[in-house]
Design a protein around this motif. Structure first.
Motif, PDB file in Angstrom:
ATOM      1  N   ARG A 105       0.831  -1.193   0.000  1.00 21.79           N
ATOM      2  CA  ARG A 105       0.000   0.000   0.000  1.00 21.79           C
ATOM      3  C   ARG A 105       0.874   1.255   0.000  1.00 21.79           C
ATOM      4  NH1 ARG A 105      -5.105   0.532   0.727  1.00 21.79           N
ATOM      5  NH2 ARG A 105      -5.278  -1.589   1.585  1.00 21.79           N
ATOM      6  N   ALA A 106       0.595   2.167  -0.911  1.00 26.07           N
ATOM      7  CA  ALA A 106       1.302   3.448  -0.933  1.00 26.07           C
ATOM      8  C   ALA A 106       0.757   4.348   0.173  1.00 26.07           C
ATOM      9  CB  ALA A 106       1.132   4.121  -2.284  1.00 26.07           C
ATOM     10  N   PRO A 112       7.502  13.917  -5.778  1.00 26.06           N
ATOM     11  CA  PRO A 112       8.345  13.841  -6.972  1.00 26.06           C
ATOM     12  C   PRO A 112       9.524  12.894  -6.761  1.00 26.06           C
ATOM     13  CG  PRO A 112       7.733  16.109  -6.550  1.00 26.06           C
ATOM     14  CD  PRO A 112       7.265  15.315  -5.361  1.00 26.06           C
ATOM     15  N   GLY A 113       9.645  11.931  -7.642  1.00 28.85           N
ATOM     16  CA  GLY A 113      10.777  11.015  -7.579  1.00 28.85           C
ATOM     17  C   GLY A 113      10.573   9.785  -6.744  1.00 28.85           C
ATOM     18  N   ALA A 114       9.447   9.665  -6.031  1.00 31.33           N
ATOM     19  CA  ALA A 114       9.295   8.504  -5.151  1.00 31.33           C
ATOM     20  C   ALA A 114       7.851   8.277  -4.737  1.00 31.33           C
ATOM     21  CB  ALA A 114      10.159   8.663  -3.910  1.00 31.33           C
ATOM     22  N   VAL A 115       7.553   6.999  -4.527  1.00 32.93           N
ATOM     23  CA  VAL A 115       6.300   6.583  -3.901  1.00 32.93           C
ATOM     24  C   VAL A 115       6.677   5.900  -2.600  1.00 32.93           C
ATOM     25  CG1 VAL A 115       4.292   5.073  -4.062  1.00 32.93           C
ATOM     26  CG2 VAL A 115       5.083   6.318  -6.087  1.00 32.93           C
ATOM     27  N   GLU A 118       7.236   0.561   4.641  1.00 33.41           N
ATOM     28  CA  GLU A 118       8.589   0.342   5.148  1.00 33.41           C
ATOM     29  C   GLU A 118       9.659   0.506   4.075  1.00 33.41           C
ATOM     30  OE1 GLU A 118       8.665  -3.433   7.053  1.00 33.41           O
ATOM     31  OE2 GLU A 118       7.224  -2.880   8.619  1.00 33.41           O
ATOM     32  N   SER A 119       9.302   1.023   2.920  1.00 31.58           N
ATOM     33  CA  SER A 119      10.283   1.203   1.851  1.00 31.58           C
ATOM     34  C   SER A 119       9.810   2.298   0.903  1.00 31.58           C
ATOM     35  CB  SER A 119      10.498  -0.105   1.080  1.00 31.58           C
ATOM     36  OG  SER A 119       9.293  -0.508   0.458  1.00 31.58           O
ATOM     37  N   THR A 120      10.635   2.590  -0.092  1.00 29.60           N
ATOM     38  CA  THR A 120      10.319   3.624  -1.073  1.00 29.60           C
ATOM     39  C   THR A 120      10.624   3.104  -2.470  1.00 29.60           C
ATOM     40  OG1 THR A 120      10.815   5.405   0.498  1.00 29.60           O
ATOM     41  CG2 THR A 120      10.863   5.974  -1.842  1.00 29.60           C
ATOM     42  N   VAL A 121       9.723   3.363  -3.403  1.00 25.16           N
ATOM     43  CA  VAL A 121       9.953   3.028  -4.804  1.00 25.16           C
ATOM     44  C   VAL A 121      10.298   4.312  -5.537  1.00 25.16           C
ATOM     45  CG1 VAL A 121       8.991   2.022  -6.907  1.00 25.16           C
ATOM     46  CG2 VAL A 121       8.282   1.148  -4.665  1.00 25.16           C
ATOM     47  N   GLU A 122      11.512   4.400  -6.022  1.00 24.51           N
ATOM     48  CA  GLU A 122      11.924   5.599  -6.748  1.00 24.51           C
ATOM     49  C   GLU A 122      11.423   5.535  -8.187  1.00 24.51           C
ATOM     50  OE1 GLU A 122      16.136   5.969  -6.344  1.00 24.51           O
ATOM     51  OE2 GLU A 122      16.018   6.500  -4.207  1.00 24.51           O
TER      52      GLU A 122
END
Length: 372
Positions: free
Chosen positions: A179-180, A185-188, A192-196
């Motif tokens: 779940r987001a 800008p540049g990331a979702v 517990e993590s980030t999608v660039e």
């Protein structure tokens, strides 16, 4: 037209719009990730699948009618492309729509719809109750009049979602089943993590408003309860086309499925994010359906579900840049399936750096206070 491609697009939301954007963006040469803990669920899974801009035309919503009518003309090509990409049927149905009325107030509403469309240069065929029943003999004597709208279409929503998932996977879309929580800008950002990414596209339906400040307060959930029924061996067949109300002032629709099923909907309540099905909702839907088609009482009740329509103050979707690197493609209210082709075309144009066209200007986020 520009040949620019974005290296990495992250689509947030796996409903009909998000899956379609992800599939088509990947097919256009982008690296695409789709973030959703349960793709093909939510409002898209619950939906009736009507593609009916004329049947839903309303005074003051001329821009929405134009947007929906344009998208409707693109649906046959979109469905064919989807079927080819997925190797599965798209679920498109082309039989048209009958609008019906039961009492005098219902017929007056049909008069208003017919007159409104005539004023816009769009004609529909007025029918007596007898003419309605000649076209659909399973309808009952309580139906006293109607409108025939042959150009409106429908789609089996669950069949289309299955095909969209297959097309997205075949095009190389990466599914991130989380779940987001925030898009910037540049990331979702996930729990517990980030999608660039280079560009994020927010297509998270009624939950879109919590993902970016520019959408806060602009997308609200509108609950809709829907029933799924199926013909038993001894029952009359379902109608061959979509039949929709009003029935004594309450909106009602019956959308046939190929397996002898019928989708029956839909209530409309502004109760936040409540998705529980109520006794009153089921009672009203069944009572109205039996008024229209008495034989439906012999059908099996398979499922009662509720979804959340992502709605805006003017019922237009939100399609455009929220800020550099963040796009919105959300807020489609009742028209998620209907507006998918025109939404996808606009998003792909924006990703290329092209002008999406004058038609899309009415959906720009800036009208609701969004950033650019």
């Amino acid at each position: 037209m520009s040949e620019k491609r974005t290296d990495h697009v992250v689509v947030v939301g796996g409903g009909v719009v998000g899956l379609s954007v992800a599939w088509r963006a990947a097919a256009a040469g982008n690296r695409v990730s789709l973030v959703d803990p349960e793709p093909a669920s939510g409002a898209s899974y619950v939906a009736g699948g009507m593609l009916a801009p004329l049947a839903e035309a309303w005074p003051g919503e001329e821009e929405l009618l134009e947007l929906g009518s344009t998208s409707l003309t693109r649906w046959p090509g979109f469905a064919e492309e989807l079927s080819c990409a997925a190797g599965l049927p798209s679920g498109l149905r082309t039989e048209g729509t009958l609008m019906i009325g039961v009492d005098g107030a219902d017929r007056e509403e049909l008069d208003n719809v017919s007159g409104h469309l005539a004023g816009l240069g769009r004609s529909v065929t007025r029918l007596t109750g007898r003419e309605v029943r000649k076209r659909e003999p399973v309808l009952g004597p309580s139906v006293r009049g109607g409108l025939e709208i042959p150009g409106d279409l429908a789609v089996d929503n669950r069949m289309a979602l299955t095909a969209l998932q297959a097309a997205a996977k075949a095009s190389g879309v990466e599914f991130v089943r989380e779940r987001a929580e925030r898009v910037r800008p540049g990331a979702v950002e996930l729990a517990e993590s980030t999608v660039e990414c280079d560009v994020a596209v927010i297509s998270a339906g009624a939950h879109s408003g919590s993902l970016h400040p520019a959408l806060a307060g602009t997308i609200r959930p509108v609950k809709g309860e829907i029933l799924r029924l199926r013909k038993r061996a001894t029952a009359l067949p379902p109608p061959t086309r979509t039949v929709r109300g009003p029935v004594r002032g309450r909106p009602c629709y019956l959308v046939p499925r190929d397996d002898g099923g019928v989708v029956l909907g839909a209530t409309q309540h502004e109760v936040g994010f409540d998705t529980e099905v109520t006794v009153a909702g089921v009672r009203d839907l069944l009572a109205d359906a039996e008024t229209v088609m008495p034989g439906i009482a012999e059908y099996t009740l398979l499922e009662a579900t509720a979804g959340l329509r992502p709605s805006t103050a003017d019922n237009l979707p939100v399609i455009g840049w929220l800020e550099p690197g963040v796009l919105a493609a959300t807020g489609h209210h009742r028209g998620g399936f209907l507006l998918t082709p025109v939404t996808v075309d606009a998003v792909l144009a924006l990703l290329r750096g092209d002008d999406p066209g004058a038609l899309i200007k009415a959906t720009d986020p800036s009208r609701l206070g969004g950033q650019q």
